[in-house]
Scaffold this active site. Structure first.
Site, short mmCIF file in Angstrom:
data_model
loop_
_atom_site.label_atom_id
_atom_site.label_comp_id
_atom_site.label_asym_id
_atom_site.label_seq_id
_atom_site.Cartn_x
_atom_site.Cartn_y
_atom_site.Cartn_z
N ARG A 167 0.85 -1.19 0.00
CA ARG A 167 0.00 0.00 0.00
C ARG A 167 0.88 1.24 0.00
O ARG A 167 1.54 1.55 0.99
CB ARG A 167 -0.92 0.02 1.23
N ASP A 226 -3.53 2.69 14.05
CA ASP A 226 -2.80 3.41 13.01
C ASP A 226 -3.39 4.81 12.88
O ASP A 226 -4.18 5.24 13.72
CB ASP A 226 -2.76 2.64 11.69
#
Length: 526
Positions: A161, A441
């Site tokens: 990603r 996150d």
């Protein structure tokens, strides 16, 4: 190639990773920048124009100009064998130990993350590229604290990603212009590893974050075509899964798939970012107030509608629908608490697989067997693309329905506490932070500080009767900092960046306008 010869790639500071950047890679990154960065900046401007409309009271709709794409019969290109079974995916940052452990975890895939779980320091990013290169070449190992980490005979498939379109890479300049984090992350990994991955009978596979419009999917499609042609690879060699983590993207699922139909393998439900986007886009509307984030779950009507629509549209177009994250991490020496947490994971994964999802995410290797067992028991086939969910009709109103619930002092405190802890961790170079037995996150901090801003601007009255004001925020921040100091310990608190983290959090919470992303504001400090 004339534009490359007229261009100049340089590093803003001394580059200790110079050996990673041969002249061929520099030329490729320069070509990506020259061909795609101007359009990226225009797409970001389009996001702001869209936000201006929402601020004036408009709501997302299914685009009128693309009705034919939604109603006509077409499918995406076939998915390669390596990506047909993705029942459990593990995600995490690109540090060396994580890469090894994730690839050894038994998960079907590992999403190596340069985005929300990676603090984008130059060292983190470049060491991450080296770690992934070594993993692709099966030479990765690590000696740490007397232990040796190395790859076993893993069949876990690697996906990468890159950073979102809004994030820049300040350490690489081309024509004296700051470059795109998306293009840098994608470009380095693709150039260094695509041909070796193909030799390994897989391919260059990616996750695309935070798309807000099908124009952005078209941009990525053009990037992929250019990159494939550059390395003389067949069209469609790159495969991508798109994270549906913005409210606007959920209204354009068919369109996003259509734009990427040569390269797309699936869509994924990114939960926290989706709620963050939902509040960010709609916060100026008069009747819009969202409750505590713990009260917004995947069974909330608008979240359930979004998840089911992803399944329906993906399977109609013959691609995979991947479910959301289980962020729990094992609780040492507390079996009772562990079991409660694991039971929540099991219930969540059972709901996903029974709804028709083809796979799910976990953040810790210990959850891989748990999630795998749920999917193995409920999904005997490689995926569930045969379950079309054609009986569903998901409306615009369902995708926008306000979640029920209340705003509590406890919810405000939790947002303050976790946001400050996470921002400080990110500033210290750690993008995946273990906080209160959850792997957090950037999405967690984003929704936390956005809710605080939202509630302040709405002048909400909390369940216990207080009006939420900036004065009350100041009081609660001071009290939560005392708790944070106790949680991390005095030495860690005094040696860290908690003062800066608190300053950033407070500024973001009190701004007249809601900042799009805290990471863009905080990036100047790392």
């Amino acid at each position: 190639m004339e534009n490359i010869l007229l261009s100049k790639l340089e590093f803003k500071n001394e580059n200790q990773f110079e050996t990673l950047f041969n002249e061929e890679l520099k030329e490729f990154l320069t070509a990506l920048h020259n061909n795609f960065n101007t359009r990226r900046l225009a797409l970001l401007e389009n996001r702001q124009l869209q936000q201006d409309k929402f601020n004036q009271g408009e709501s997302p709709i299914f685009p009128l100009e693309t009705e034919n794409i939604r109603t006509s019969t077409w499918t995406a290109n076939p998915i390669p064998e390596a990506l047909l079974d993705r029942r459990v995916e593990i995600t995490g940052p690109v540090d060396r130990k994580m890469v090894i452990n994730a690839l050894n975890s038994g998960a079907k895939t590992f999403m190596a993350d340069f985005e929300d779980s990676c603090s984008p320091t130059w060292t983190n990013l470049m060491e991450g590229q080296i770690n992934l290169r070594d993993a692709v070449n099966k030479t990765i190992s690590l000696e740490q604290n007397g232990k040796t980490y190395q790859l076993n005979n893993t069949e876990t498939v690697l996906l990468v990603r890159p950073r979102g379109l809004h994030l820049e890479e300040k350490n690489i300049l081309i024509n004296d212009e700051i470059t795109s984090g998306s293009l840098v992350d994608f470009g380095i990994f693709f150039f260094l590893n695509a041909k070796k991955l193909i030799e390994n009978s897989v391919g260059p596979y990616f996750y695309l974050p935070k798309l807000e419009h099908y124009y952005e999917a078209r941009w990525w499609s053009n990037v992929f075509t250019f990159a494939e042609n550059y390395l003389r690879l067949p069209q469609g060699t790159i495969k991508a899964t798109v994270l549906i983590e913005t409210i606007t993207a959920s209204f354009q699922l068919d369109e996003i798939i259509y734009e990427l139909k040569e390269n797309i393998a699936g869509l994924n439900c990114g939960r926290w970012d989706y709620i963050f986007s939902y509040i960010k886009k709609l916060n100026k509307q008069d009747s819009f107030i969202a409750p505590d984030r713990d009260q917004i779950t995947m069974t909330s009507p608008f979240m359930s509608a979004y998840s089911l629509r992803v399944i329906q549209v993906c399977h109609k177009r013959n691609i995979l629908a991947i479910g959301g994250m289980a962020a729990q991490i094992p609780i040492k020496n507390n079996e009772e608490a562990n079991q409660i947490a694991f039971n929540k994971v099991i219930a969540d994964k059972e709901r996903e697989v029974k709804n028709g999802h083809d796979g799910t995410w976990v953040a810790h290797p210990a959850l891989v067997p748990l999630a795998m067992k749920v999917f193995n028991e409920n999904m005997p086939t490689k995926n569930q693309m045969h379950i079309k969910r054609s009986e569903l009709t998901i409306t615009e109103a369902q995708l926008l329905e306000l979640p029920k619930g209340e705003i509590t002092l406890e919810g405000i405190r939790k947002n303050i506490n976790v946001a400050v802890l996470y921002i400080e961790s990110w500033l210290m170079g750690v993008g995946a932070a273990a906080l209160y037995h959850l792997m957090e996150d950037a999405a967690t901090a984003e929704i936390s500080r956005t809710q605080i801003w939202h509630w302040l601007n709405k002048k909400v009255t909390v369940a216990s009767g207080e009006v939420f004001t900036s004065q009350l925020l100041d009081l609660l921040v001071a009290e939560e900092l005392d708790k944070i100091k106790e949680y991390v310990g005095t030495e860690r608190f005094e040696s860290g960046k908690f003062e800066l983290a608190t300053q950033l959090f407070t500024e973001l919470s009190l701004n007249d306008e809601l900042e799009d992303f805290l990471t863009t504001k905080a990036y100047q400090y790392i």
